[in-house]
Design a protein around this motif. Sequence first.
Motif, PDB file in Angstrom:
ATOM      1  N   PRO A  10       0.812  -1.213   0.009  1.00  0.00           N
ATOM      2  CA  PRO A  10       0.165  -0.001   0.132  1.00  0.00           C
ATOM      3  C   PRO A  10       0.883   1.014  -0.210  1.00  0.00           C
ATOM      4  CG  PRO A  10      -0.585  -1.562   1.655  1.00  0.00           C
ATOM      5  CD  PRO A  10       0.529  -2.136   1.045  1.00  0.00           C
ATOM      6  N   PRO A  11       0.726   1.977  -0.978  1.00  0.00           N
ATOM      7  CA  PRO A  11       1.477   3.241  -1.190  1.00  0.00           C
ATOM      8  C   PRO A  11       1.294   4.207  -0.006  1.00  0.00           C
ATOM      9  CG  PRO A  11       0.028   3.262  -3.007  1.00  0.00           C
ATOM     10  CD  PRO A  11      -0.222   2.012  -1.893  1.00  0.00           C
ATOM     11  N   VAL A  12       1.866   4.254   1.217  1.00  0.00           N
ATOM     12  CA  VAL A  12       1.956   4.917   2.241  1.00  0.00           C
ATOM     13  C   VAL A  12       1.890   6.391   2.010  1.00  0.00           C
ATOM     14  CG1 VAL A  12       2.349   5.284   4.568  1.00  0.00           C
ATOM     15  CG2 VAL A  12       2.522   2.992   3.738  1.00  0.00           C
ATOM     16  N   ARG A  13       2.963   6.692   1.401  1.00  0.00           N
ATOM     17  CA  ARG A  13       2.906   8.089   0.572  1.00  0.00           C
ATOM     18  C   ARG A  13       2.499   7.576  -0.987  1.00  0.00           C
ATOM     19  NH1 ARG A  13       4.487  13.020   1.787  1.00  0.00           N
ATOM     20  NH2 ARG A  13       2.026  12.417   2.102  1.00  0.00           N
ATOM     21  N   PRO A  14       1.790   8.280  -1.523  1.00  0.00           N
ATOM     22  CA  PRO A  14       1.120   8.133  -2.764  1.00  0.00           C
ATOM     23  C   PRO A  14       1.995   7.240  -3.975  1.00  0.00           C
ATOM     24  CG  PRO A  14       0.370   9.973  -2.067  1.00  0.00           C
ATOM     25  CD  PRO A  14       1.100   9.700  -0.919  1.00  0.00           C
ATOM     26  N   SER A  15       2.888   7.079  -3.501  1.00  0.00           N
ATOM     27  CA  SER A  15       3.968   6.140  -4.513  1.00  0.00           C
ATOM     28  C   SER A  15       4.330   6.687  -5.748  1.00  0.00           C
ATOM     29  CB  SER A  15       3.111   4.803  -4.499  1.00  0.00           C
ATOM     30  OG  SER A  15       3.475   3.949  -5.526  1.00  0.00           O
ATOM     31  N   THR A  16       4.888   5.762  -6.569  1.00  0.00           N
ATOM     32  CA  THR A  16       5.371   6.164  -7.890  1.00  0.00           C
ATOM     33  C   THR A  16       4.551   7.017  -8.848  1.00  0.00           C
ATOM     34  OG1 THR A  16       4.497   3.938  -8.523  1.00  0.00           O
ATOM     35  CG2 THR A  16       7.066   4.303  -7.982  1.00  0.00           C
ATOM     36  N   HIS A  17       3.301   7.325  -8.650  1.00  0.00           N
ATOM     37  CA  HIS A  17       2.798   8.264  -9.135  1.00  0.00           C
ATOM     38  C   HIS A  17       2.997   9.380  -8.425  1.00  0.00           C
ATOM     39  CE1 HIS A  17      -1.194   8.441  -6.799  1.00  0.00           C
ATOM     40  NE2 HIS A  17      -1.159   9.645  -7.317  1.00  0.00           N
ATOM     41  N   VAL A  18       3.851  10.446  -9.057  1.00  0.00           N
ATOM     42  CA  VAL A  18       4.078  11.317  -8.121  1.00  0.00           C
ATOM     43  C   VAL A  18       3.241  12.477  -8.126  1.00  0.00           C
ATOM     44  CG1 VAL A  18       6.463  12.602  -7.933  1.00  0.00           C
ATOM     45  CG2 VAL A  18       6.225  11.000  -9.819  1.00  0.00           C
ATOM     46  N   GLY A  19       3.757  13.911  -7.917  1.00  0.00           N
ATOM     47  CA  GLY A  19       2.732  14.846  -7.876  1.00  0.00           C
ATOM     48  C   GLY A  19       1.514  14.727  -7.077  1.00  0.00           C
ATOM     49  N   THR A  20       1.701  14.324  -5.812  1.00  0.00           N
ATOM     50  CA  THR A  20       0.663  14.388  -4.855  1.00  0.00           C
ATOM     51  C   THR A  20      -0.187  15.738  -4.844  1.00  0.00           C
ATOM     52  OG1 THR A  20       1.881  13.217  -3.463  1.00  0.00           O
ATOM     53  CG2 THR A  20      -0.292  13.732  -2.529  1.00  0.00           C
ATOM     54  N   SER A  21       0.050  16.756  -4.958  1.00  0.00           N
ATOM     55  CA  SER A  21      -0.392  17.883  -4.925  1.00  0.00           C
ATOM     56  C   SER A  21      -0.327  18.609  -6.254  1.00  0.00           C
ATOM     57  CB  SER A  21       0.057  18.948  -3.930  1.00  0.00           C
ATOM     58  OG  SER A  21       1.425  19.041  -4.126  1.00  0.00           O
ATOM     59  N   THR A  22       0.516  18.335  -6.995  1.00  0.00           N
ATOM     60  CA  THR A  22       0.428  19.138  -8.651  1.00  0.00           C
ATOM     61  C   THR A  22      -0.487  18.188  -9.125  1.00  0.00           C
ATOM     62  OG1 THR A  22       2.130  17.427  -8.893  1.00  0.00           O
ATOM     63  CG2 THR A  22       2.809  19.691  -8.883  1.00  0.00           C
ATOM     64  N   ASP A  23      -1.253  17.252  -8.559  1.00  0.00           N
ATOM     65  CA  ASP A  23      -1.935  16.089  -9.230  1.00  0.00           C
ATOM     66  C   ASP A  23      -3.312  16.436  -9.345  1.00  0.00           C
ATOM     67  OD1 ASP A  23      -3.621  13.909  -8.790  1.00  0.00           O
ATOM     68  OD2 ASP A  23      -1.853  12.510  -8.532  1.00  0.00           O
ATOM     69  N   GLY A  24      -3.760  17.562  -8.501  1.00  0.00           N
ATOM     70  CA  GLY A  24      -5.101  17.977  -8.410  1.00  0.00           C
ATOM     71  C   GLY A  24      -6.081  17.159  -7.928  1.00  0.00           C
ATOM     72  N   PRO A  61     -18.239   6.065  -9.054  1.00  0.00           N
ATOM     73  CA  PRO A  61     -17.048   6.249 -10.213  1.00  0.00           C
ATOM     74  C   PRO A  61     -15.923   6.682  -9.205  1.00  0.00           C
ATOM     75  CG  PRO A  61     -18.769   8.032 -10.351  1.00  0.00           C
ATOM     76  CD  PRO A  61     -19.348   6.905  -9.496  1.00  0.00           C
ATOM     77  N   VAL A  62     -14.767   5.777  -9.745  1.00  0.00           N
ATOM     78  CA  VAL A  62     -13.333   6.132  -9.036  1.00  0.00           C
ATOM     79  C   VAL A  62     -12.735   7.487  -9.306  1.00  0.00           C
ATOM     80  CG1 VAL A  62     -10.942   5.231  -9.315  1.00  0.00           C
ATOM     81  CG2 VAL A  62     -12.745   3.559  -9.476  1.00  0.00           C
ATOM     82  N   ALA A  63     -12.326   8.033  -8.177  1.00  0.00           N
ATOM     83  CA  ALA A  63     -11.797   9.408  -8.155  1.00  0.00           C
ATOM     84  C   ALA A  63     -10.910   9.512  -9.348  1.00  0.00           C
ATOM     85  CB  ALA A  63     -11.246   9.677  -6.921  1.00  0.00           C
ATOM     86  N   ARG A  64     -10.695  10.948  -9.736  1.00  0.00           N
ATOM     87  CA  ARG A  64      -9.832  11.217 -10.903  1.00  0.00           C
ATOM     88  C   ARG A  64      -8.717  12.441 -10.573  1.00  0.00           C
ATOM     89  NH1 ARG A  64     -11.058   8.780 -15.793  1.00  0.00           N
ATOM     90  NH2 ARG A  64     -12.867   7.542 -15.462  1.00  0.00           N
ATOM     91  N   ALA A  65      -7.537  12.162 -11.055  1.00  0.00           N
ATOM     92  CA  ALA A  65      -6.535  13.273 -11.006  1.00  0.00           C
ATOM     93  C   ALA A  65      -7.025  14.375 -11.785  1.00  0.00           C
ATOM     94  CB  ALA A  65      -5.111  12.770 -11.154  1.00  0.00           C
ATOM     95  N   ALA A  66      -6.295  15.426 -11.804  1.00  0.00           N
ATOM     96  CA  ALA A  66      -6.698  16.514 -12.687  1.00  0.00           C
ATOM     97  C   ALA A  66      -6.180  15.900 -14.138  1.00  0.00           C
ATOM     98  CB  ALA A  66      -5.502  17.695 -12.436  1.00  0.00           C
ATOM     99  N   SER A  67      -5.338  15.269 -14.297  1.00  0.00           N
ATOM    100  CA  SER A  67      -4.900  14.377 -15.331  1.00  0.00           C
ATOM    101  C   SER A  67      -6.147  13.483 -16.110  1.00  0.00           C
ATOM    102  CB  SER A  67      -3.651  13.775 -15.491  1.00  0.00           C
ATOM    103  OG  SER A  67      -3.873  12.762 -14.344  1.00  0.00           O
ATOM    104  N   SER A  68      -7.175  13.379 -15.176  1.00  0.00           N
ATOM    105  CA  SER A  68      -8.220  12.529 -15.495  1.00  0.00           C
ATOM    106  C   SER A  68      -7.731  11.038 -15.446  1.00  0.00           C
ATOM    107  CB  SER A  68      -8.855  12.925 -16.955  1.00  0.00           C
ATOM    108  OG  SER A  68      -8.163  12.002 -17.795  1.00  0.00           O
ATOM    109  N   HIS A  69      -6.668  10.784 -14.893  1.00  0.00           N
ATOM    110  CA  HIS A  69      -6.243   9.415 -14.600  1.00  0.00           C
ATOM    111  C   HIS A  69      -7.131   8.945 -13.141  1.00  0.00           C
ATOM    112  CE1 HIS A  69      -2.002   9.529 -16.944  1.00  0.00           C
ATOM    113  NE2 HIS A  69      -3.027  10.071 -17.385  1.00  0.00           N
TER     114      HIS A  69
END
Lengths: 150, 150
Positions: A10-24, A61-69
């Motif tokens: 479990p990515p305790v810190r949000p893990s390899t998908h970086v940009g937790t806050s840049t992330d939207g 629906p699963v939540a999305r990042a600003a990137s729509s990922h």
Amino acid sequence: MATLEASVSPPVRPSTHVGTSTDGYAGDGESTWTIAQAAQATGVSVHTLRYYERAGLMREPVARAASSHRRYTASDIAWVSFLTRLRLTGMPIREMARYARLARAGAGTETDRLALLTEHRRRVLDRLHEEQRNLAAIDHKIAHYERIIR
Amino acid sequence: MATLEASVSPPVRPSTHVGTSTDGYAGDGESTWTIAQAAQATGVSVHTLRYYERAGLMREPVARAASSHRRYTASDIAWVSFLTRLRLTGMPIREMARYARLARAGAGTETDRLALLTEHRRRVLDRLHEEQRNLAAIDHKIAHYERIIR
DNA sequence: CTAGGACCTGGAGTGCGCTCGAGGTCAACC
DNA sequence: GGTTGACCTCGAGCGCACTCCAGGTCCTAG
């Protein structure tokens, strides 16, 4: 078969998908999984994850990042993991969708959800018993061949 | 599900398909089943019986009356019954075809047939165990709902 | 500024195990 | 001799649960 509940920490810190806050992603600091990580964690393919969502199997629906990922939460992962239990015991997608709809509707549908699972459980048990009888017949045949071959 | 091995009395005298001798079937007085009777006896549809034959699942093509209607022998029935055991335990058609091919080849293939069945048995057991684990998870969820509902 | 990689969508394609339909033959019965 | 009904063949169609593809966006790294 890809091992269920594989060793994806479990990515305790949000893990390899970086940009937790840049992330939207406005989720309150909760750690999340990318779709690839979720696939690893649940043992289903990313295709199937998207398919399940389209098919209405997610509670929401699963939540999305600003990137729509997509960003999967721990609870999404747990939900999908349970879904795979239902699948592997032979529940059709249609019925899982019904279960999800009930769960989505929230409080007040517990009785229906219980009934659905109980009925499913009964069918699974029946099949399990039948399977055991069939296995016995196969064992019998195996014994027959062992006798022949000596 | 159509009950397997339904109560179709083996037609000791060739039964409702009349004309035993007008029939042209050169089988030495052995009693036979029509396709409809065979379907009843094995619990699969007549469509499926024809399909299985096309797919090469019979040890040999089913005998025919002069009318070109199929005539199933007791041994055909037993064979199909065993096939359904394999199917119900999840063996794919392709592998049943392989099994049939070996059986068709006759003596000398017993070791291969044994290996095939043994391997299948192992997979079935694995699935059975996994199914039981999945069932346990479902039971757990059921208990949860029962607690909630009170 | 370009390239790469992870992800997105809508829709088409796949494999499996049947299941069905069209058009025909044959034997029995009225 | 016409009708009925069980059966025949060949090939198409179906439901299910994915699985994949084309064409695109977005972010990061060099």
